[in-house]
Design a protein around this motif. Structure first.
Motif, PDB file in Angstrom:
ATOM      1  N   ILE A   1       0.494 -12.648  -8.096  1.00 35.62           N
ATOM      2  CA  ILE A   1      -0.228 -12.953  -6.633  1.00 35.62           C
ATOM      3  C   ILE A   1       0.845 -12.861  -5.584  1.00 35.62           C
ATOM      4  N   CYS A   2       1.804 -13.359  -5.763  1.00 34.95           N
ATOM      5  CA  CYS A   2       2.881 -13.701  -4.473  1.00 34.95           C
ATOM      6  C   CYS A   2       3.749 -12.458  -4.632  1.00 34.95           C
ATOM      7  N   LEU A   3       3.810 -11.665  -5.821  1.00 38.51           N
ATOM      8  CA  LEU A   3       4.560 -10.380  -5.645  1.00 38.51           C
ATOM      9  C   LEU A   3       3.468  -9.378  -4.800  1.00 38.51           C
ATOM     10  N   ILE A   4       2.244  -9.554  -5.220  1.00 32.93           N
ATOM     11  CA  ILE A   4       1.286  -8.544  -4.535  1.00 32.93           C
ATOM     12  C   ILE A   4       1.301  -8.833  -3.113  1.00 32.93           C
ATOM     13  N   GLN A   5       1.380 -10.466  -2.540  1.00 32.61           N
ATOM     14  CA  GLN A   5       1.350 -10.635  -1.204  1.00 32.61           C
ATOM     15  C   GLN A   5       2.694 -10.140  -0.661  1.00 32.61           C
ATOM     16  N   VAL A   6       3.717 -10.155  -1.042  1.00 29.64           N
ATOM     17  CA  VAL A   6       5.060  -9.633  -0.399  1.00 29.64           C
ATOM     18  C   VAL A   6       5.130  -8.209  -0.531  1.00 29.64           C
TER      19      VAL A   6
END
Length: 450
Positions: free
Chosen positions: A79-84
């Protein structure tokens, strides 16, 4: 040759391409570690990199089920990769610079201009502030609504976690979901095909993420300014037309298909048709079994995925404005007009050339990858074309081919998602040499067209 490796001499497209590649590799490395998987084993590198690419490029295609294969730590990494990936790593870097009260240099503004698809750097930092504010506000609202609804189906703590996770995924048009954790992998939102709350919240998040931050800013400031920019008018009108046409076509084609809409109530048929029309805006979730759709419907969804979302958004595809420009060019040619006019404003010729270039490069990419996959994968052509277009448009919709891909197929889809997120034109600028202005022009010639 040395200038190619000197970062200070790199043009903005090359910085963006390299930045995304490094984030993917870092995410892939973290996902290979035992703590990232639910059973504590090491995930194969190709599957970890594939997942990291899909998350960073906000696609949603997966070779392993997100809900059952990954641990909570792995899901947080995703989810952090998705946000970034959705907002862009330069946007996130600007956030830290703003928090630390650091000055944004001219070079950083130029990179932000490229990342946000803007024509100039005027007000770019102000736009980034709006992007961050709108994103946090919309994702928070979506998380709360999801959590309230899912609190009736699962423990409150899990409902809050699911709400926040899926709000980020939907707004960034990523298409990842965690519902495989309930025992059946790759189910997406199929259990909520008749649920008006889940359908409405998910679709609004997808649409807000797909229309672009410039349009959102225009809408929010409309009361003060009393007008919309040409860009916003084209995006909103084209988005509305595509959603309406998509819903009607899917409803008509699947109305009697007992494996999709046939067994649903009238309200269920409408919700399912609308959701499947919104999802190809590069979002990725689905509420019906896409493999059970008629081939005509599957091909129509391929067209919607190829068009994709709008510029300056979290989505991919050739973009709604590019498609509108091409339609305008065809209409102008048929009517014998020299200019493309939209909402009583004329488009500059370089916009037309750029739209044509993006479309041709995108078609070339999808055609080439489809031909390669048709050779390496033993599946029907419609499946291969669907998966390739989904990867290029960073959509994430799948007919079930992705988990069965060979290693070569996974690599090809990874590269397609990467090219689709950056945009074929940006990638061409990143890899090509810096162009120099020609000091002469050749004499004009004529060829017969048509």
């Amino acid at each position: 040759m040395l200038k190619f490796f000197r970062i200070s001499h790199w043009p903005p497209p090359r910085v963006l391409a390299t930045g995304f590649a490094l984030i993917i590799l870092l995410g892939g490395f973290l996902l290979t570690l035992p703590f990232a998987s639910s059973d504590g084993t090491t995930t194969p590198f190709i599957d970890a990199v594939f997942t990291a690419t899909s998350a960073t490029c906000v696609t949603g295609l997966v070779t392993v089920d997100s809900g059952s294969h990954w641990s909570v730590a792995g899901q947080v990494i995703i989810i952090c990769l998705i946000q970034v990936g959705g907002l862009g790593f330069m946007t996130m870097s600007t956030l830290f610079a703003i928090v630390l009260r650091k000055r944004i240099s001219l070079r950083e503004r130029l990179i932000l201009q490229e990342a946000m698809n803007q024509t100039n750097i005027e007000g770019i930092v102000r736009l980034i502030r709006k992007v961050l504010l709108y994103s946090i506000t919309i994702e928070l609202a979506g998380a709360i609504l999801f959590a309230i609804r899912w609190s009736f189906d699962m423990p409150l703590g899990k409902a809050i976690y699911f709400g926040a996770w899926h709000a980020v995924s939907m707004f960034n048009n990523a298409g990842f979901d965690l519902f495989g954790s309930f025992g059946v992998p790759f189910v997406s939102f199929t259990d909520y095909v008749n649920d008006p709350i889940i359908n409405t919240v998910a679709m609004l998040l997808i649409i807000f993420g797909g229309i672009g931050f410039i349009v959102m800013s225009d809408i929010i400031e409309y009361r003060a300014r009393k007008r919309l920019s040409l860009h916003s008018k084209v995006v909103l009108s084209m988005t509305g037309i595509l959603l309406a046409v998509g819903t009607i076509v899917i409803f008509i084609f699947e109305f009697t298909n007992m494996n999709t809409l046939g067994e649903l109530s009238w309200s269920g048929k409408i919700w399912a048709s609308l959701f499947q029309s919104v999802a190809p805006r590069t979002a990725g979730p689905n509420t019906v079994d896409l493999a059970a759709l008629r081939q005509a419907t599957q091909f129509f969804i391929i067209l919607l995925m190829f068009i994709g979302a709008s510029p300056g958004s979290t989505g991919g595809g050739i973009k709604t404005t590019t498609f509108a420009t091409l339609i305008g060019a065809v209409a102008a040619m048929i009517r014998g007009k020299d200019d493309i006019v939209m909402f009583k404003m004329r488009l500059a010729r370089e916009r037309i050339f750029k739209a044509l270039t993006i479309t041709m490069l995108s078609l070339a990419l999808v055609t080439f990858v489809t031909m390669c996959l048709a050779t390496t994968e033993d599946h029907s052509f419609i499946k291969v074309l669907f998966e390739t277009t989904s990867a290029f448009g960073t959509v994430g919709l799948s007919l079930g081919l992705t988990p069965q891909l060979t290693t070569i197929g996974k690599i090809l889809i990874c590269l397609t998602m990467y090219a689709g997120r950056l945009g074929p034109l940006t990638l061409a600028y990143a890899l090509g040499p810096r162009s120099e202005k020609e000091l002469y022009r050749y004499p004009e010639g004529k060829i017969t067209i048509g």
